[in-house]
Design a protein around this motif. Structure first.
Motif, PDB file in Angstrom:
ATOM      1  N   ASP A  42       0.838  -1.200   0.000  1.00 64.03           N
ATOM      2  CA  ASP A  42       0.000   0.000   0.000  1.00 64.03           C
ATOM      3  C   ASP A  42       0.874   1.252   0.000  1.00 64.03           C
ATOM      4  O   ASP A  42       2.076   1.217   0.284  1.00 64.03           O
ATOM      5  N   SER A  43       0.260   2.383  -0.356  1.00 63.34           N
ATOM      6  CA  SER A  43       0.993   3.640  -0.496  1.00 63.34           C
ATOM      7  C   SER A  43       1.525   4.151   0.837  1.00 63.34           C
ATOM      8  O   SER A  43       2.583   4.784   0.881  1.00 63.34           O
ATOM      9  N   GLU A  44       0.824   3.899   1.913  1.00 66.03           N
ATOM     10  CA  GLU A  44       1.291   4.368   3.218  1.00 66.03           C
ATOM     11  C   GLU A  44       2.625   3.726   3.582  1.00 66.03           C
ATOM     12  O   GLU A  44       3.532   4.383   4.099  1.00 66.03           O
ATOM     13  N   THR A  45       2.767   2.443   3.283  1.00 60.25           N
ATOM     14  CA  THR A  45       4.025   1.753   3.572  1.00 60.25           C
ATOM     15  C   THR A  45       5.136   2.259   2.655  1.00 60.25           C
ATOM     16  O   THR A  45       6.276   2.433   3.087  1.00 60.25           O
ATOM     17  N   ARG A  82       5.340   5.263   1.381  1.00 58.87           N
ATOM     18  CA  ARG A  82       5.708   6.590   1.869  1.00 58.87           C
ATOM     19  C   ARG A  82       6.618   6.491   3.087  1.00 58.87           C
ATOM     20  O   ARG A  82       7.608   7.217   3.201  1.00 58.87           O
ATOM     21  N   LYS A  83       6.312   5.590   4.003  1.00 56.94           N
ATOM     22  CA  LYS A  83       7.132   5.451   5.217  1.00 56.94           C
ATOM     23  C   LYS A  83       8.526   4.917   4.886  1.00 56.94           C
ATOM     24  O   LYS A  83       9.531   5.414   5.405  1.00 56.94           O
ATOM     25  N   ASP A  89       2.674  12.639  -3.002  1.00 60.64           N
ATOM     26  CA  ASP A  89       2.854  12.812  -1.562  1.00 60.64           C
ATOM     27  C   ASP A  89       4.121  13.580  -1.203  1.00 60.64           C
ATOM     28  O   ASP A  89       4.171  14.235  -0.164  1.00 60.64           O
TER      29      ASP A  89
END
Length: 345
Positions: free
Chosen positions: A90-93, A95-96, A252
């Motif tokens: 996923d995009s959140e991972t 980004r992190k 992002d």
């Protein structure tokens, strides 16, 4: 304001923003800012008459950012994140992982410089191909050759459901290749004139600042190589979770500061320096473009068959603008064809 966040003049000229304006941009982007390298501002004279433009450079000082990494540290961090990204769901991972890898110890975020590219009004044309048609009867309005109103598929600079107009500049052959249309398929090729300057976020320009020393330039080249890989090569498979990576980098870790209206980048499908894609915010595209005409083709080999030619019923560009039968003059100098390019392996 932190002392490593400052405007850098170009050729000794005054920066384009006042300290107050610059502070506001930094505050909007975060601390330290992840907003970029170039900014264009229109300035009116004191009496309100006339208008001029100044292009200046603003940035977090890259030398401080790069000095925060130990020698060899950037290369080690990039290698680790490249090994993990193919398995990210996923995009959140994404980004992190990217943020953690490229944020030096003691800093609150990474630095993501970029530059702008300007396409002057009436300097060239943009082309868009809509594949998957049954025939000319599928094309009735501008909405039929525009971005889908709902259910937009994800791309390099948009997430699912986020409408954005993908086009190719100057050469219709690039638009054909970008559409991935197959022999026998019916497609619509549309030509757009640029009626107002397009200021684009240039996703390919990774030129370092001129004030960097040899060690800092070496570090920046390593970062630039990673950014190019992440945007171009990690997202080549639309069905791969890695396609999340260019989306995160674009959406992002960057900001479309006015007057930016979209993105410009070299085609990933067509390996040629002049094959440039332009992706525009849907409403900005309506405001900055005019539809010259649309042709419907059946893709053939070696030649394709023209099935219909259409023009807008009136010049105002909206989804509901009717397209009616009519001929139009193609722009000159379209000598570059698909055979001039080589596909990326």
């Amino acid at each position: 304001m932190k002392n490593y966040i400052r405007q850098i003049p170009v050729d000794g000229r005054t920066p384009p923003m006042s300290d107050e304006e610059f502070a506001a941009v930094v505050a909007q982007a975060g601390d330290p800012a992840m907003f970029g390298d170039w900014y264009t501002k229109s300035v009116k004279s004191s009496n309100g008459a006339g208008e001029g433009e100044f292009t200046g450079r603003i940035s977090i000082d890259l030398s401080d950012y790069l000095n925060a990494f130990f020698p060899g540290e950037i290369e080690k961090r990039i290698k680790a994140v490249q090994e993990q990204l193919p398995h990210v769901p996923d995009s959140e991972t994404v980004r992190k992982l990217v943020t953690d890898a490229l944020t030096p110890d003691g800093w609150s975020s990474l630095v993501r410089p970029f530059s702008i590219a300007r396409i002057p009004a009436w300097s060239t044309y943009l082309y868009r191909v809509r594949p998957g048609l049954h025939g000319p009867e599928d094309i009735k309005t501008v909405g039929d050759i525009w971005t889908p109103p709902t259910g937009t598929s994800p791309g390099r600079v948009n997430r699912r459901g986020q409408p954005i107009l993908y086009t190719s500049a100057q050469y219709p052959s690039v638009a054909f290749r970008e559409s991935r249309a197959k022999v026998g398929e019916v497609v619509a090729l549309s030509c757009f004139a640029i009626t107002d300057d397009l200021n684009l976020l240039n996703l390919d320009d990774m030129s370092p600042q001129g004030n960097l020393n040899t060690s800092q330039q070496r570090k920046w080249r390593q970062l630039a190589k990673f950014y190019r890989w992440a945007f171009r090569d990690s997202g080549s498979d639309l069905n791969s979770p890695q396609h999340l990576v260019p989306q995160v980098l674009t959406l992002d870790l960057n900001m479309l500061i006015p007057p930016l209206v979209g993105y410009g980048y070299q085609s990933v499908i067509v390996n040629h320096h002049a094959a440039i894609n332009v992706a525009l915010d849907e409403q900005k595209a309506m405001d900055h473009l005019r539809l010259v005409g649309t042709t419907v083709w059946r893709i053939g080999k070696p030649t394709s068959m023209l099935l219909a030619s259409m023009v807008p019923k009136h010049p105002r560009l909206t989804r509901d603008t009717p397209l009616v039968p009519g001929n139009f003059a193609w722009p000159p100098d379209l000598e570059v064809t698909q055979r001039s390019y080589q596909s990326r392996a």
